[in-house]
Write a protein that holds these residues in place. Structure first.
Motif, mmCIF file in Angstrom:
data_model
loop_
_atom_site.group_PDB
_atom_site.id
_atom_site.type_symbol
_atom_site.label_atom_id
_atom_site.label_comp_id
_atom_site.label_asym_id
_atom_site.label_seq_id
_atom_site.Cartn_x
_atom_site.Cartn_y
_atom_site.Cartn_z
ATOM 1 N N ASN A 1 96.869 132.917 63.534
ATOM 2 C CA ASN A 1 97.905 133.710 62.871
ATOM 3 C C ASN A 1 99.268 133.037 62.868
ATOM 4 O OD1 ASN A 1 96.048 135.702 62.383
ATOM 5 N ND2 ASN A 1 96.655 136.957 64.122
ATOM 6 N N SER B 1 104.526 133.842 64.203
ATOM 7 C CA SER B 1 103.272 134.381 63.679
ATOM 8 C C SER B 1 103.490 135.005 62.308
ATOM 9 C CB SER B 1 102.713 135.441 64.625
ATOM 10 O OG SER B 1 102.422 134.875 65.864
ATOM 11 N N ARG C 1 91.532 130.365 71.774
ATOM 12 C CA ARG C 1 91.941 130.973 70.510
ATOM 13 C C ARG C 1 93.332 131.574 70.532
ATOM 14 N NH1 ARG C 1 86.908 134.764 69.490
ATOM 15 N NH2 ARG C 1 87.512 135.237 71.606
ATOM 16 N N TYR C 2 93.932 131.745 71.714
ATOM 17 C CA TYR C 2 95.246 132.373 71.801
ATOM 18 C C TYR C 2 95.967 131.935 73.058
ATOM 19 C CZ TYR C 2 92.417 135.527 74.645
ATOM 20 O OH TYR C 2 91.555 136.040 75.571
ATOM 21 N N TYR D 1 97.897 134.523 68.627
ATOM 22 C CA TYR D 1 96.633 133.956 68.150
ATOM 23 C C TYR D 1 96.954 132.712 67.325
ATOM 24 C CZ TYR D 1 94.226 138.097 69.719
ATOM 25 O OH TYR D 1 93.708 139.086 70.507
#
Length: 155
Positions: free
Chosen positions: A84, A101, A71-72, A81
């Motif tokens: 984002n 981001s 996820r990141y 992330y």
């Protein structure tokens, strides 16, 4: 709960190296023991200073890495992330990947900062390009899966 699997890539970012909790404990304990040996006078003075090399080497050999999670991504002290991300700009010619981001944070990955063990100039260039392309493709794929609103420029 299963542990998160990260893809690790050596990357010479400009931020301080990430040191694990075990490395910090080992360094602290070995430094304390070295001071104890020096102050006790048990060993001869120049030999006792050698005991300080163990914590210094342990502290300074922490590797700089780029970690890609599900996820990141982590690069030094920077966390991005995938959900984002608002824009990814890829320039294969200059060898850069800029990840921006929603909060204004920007991460720039450069092809020349991926280390290689090759010795010949053409192999160094080829290996760095291959590693950069692999990492860039993984990041772009993970961002595509996490969000559909990201602008992908140069992809």
């Amino acid at each position: 709960m299963t542990p998160t699997e990260f893809s690790e890539f050596k990357y010479q970012h400009g931020e301080p190296a990430i040191r694990s909790r075990a490395r910090r404990w080992f360094t602290g304990i070995s430094f304390g023991l070295a001071l104890l040996v020096i102050l006790s006078g048990y060993l001869v003075f120049p030999v006792s200073l050698v005991t300080l090399l163990v914590p210094l080497i342990a502290w300074n050999t922490a590797g700089r890495k780029l970690l890609l999670g599900p996820r990141y991504l982590l690069c030094g002290q920077t966390i991005v992330y995938y959900a984002n991300v608002k824009r990814i700009t890829l320039s294969r010619g200059t060898g850069t990947l800029r990840v921006q981001s929603n909060n204004g944070q920007s991460l720039l990955l450069e092809r020349d900062k991926f280390p290689t063990n090759a010795r010949k100039a053409d192999k160094i260039k080829k290996n760095k390009a291959a590693k950069f392309d692999k990492v860039a493709d993984k990041i772009i794929d993970k961002v595509r899966r996490a969000t559909t609103s990201a602008d992908l420029i140069g992809v």
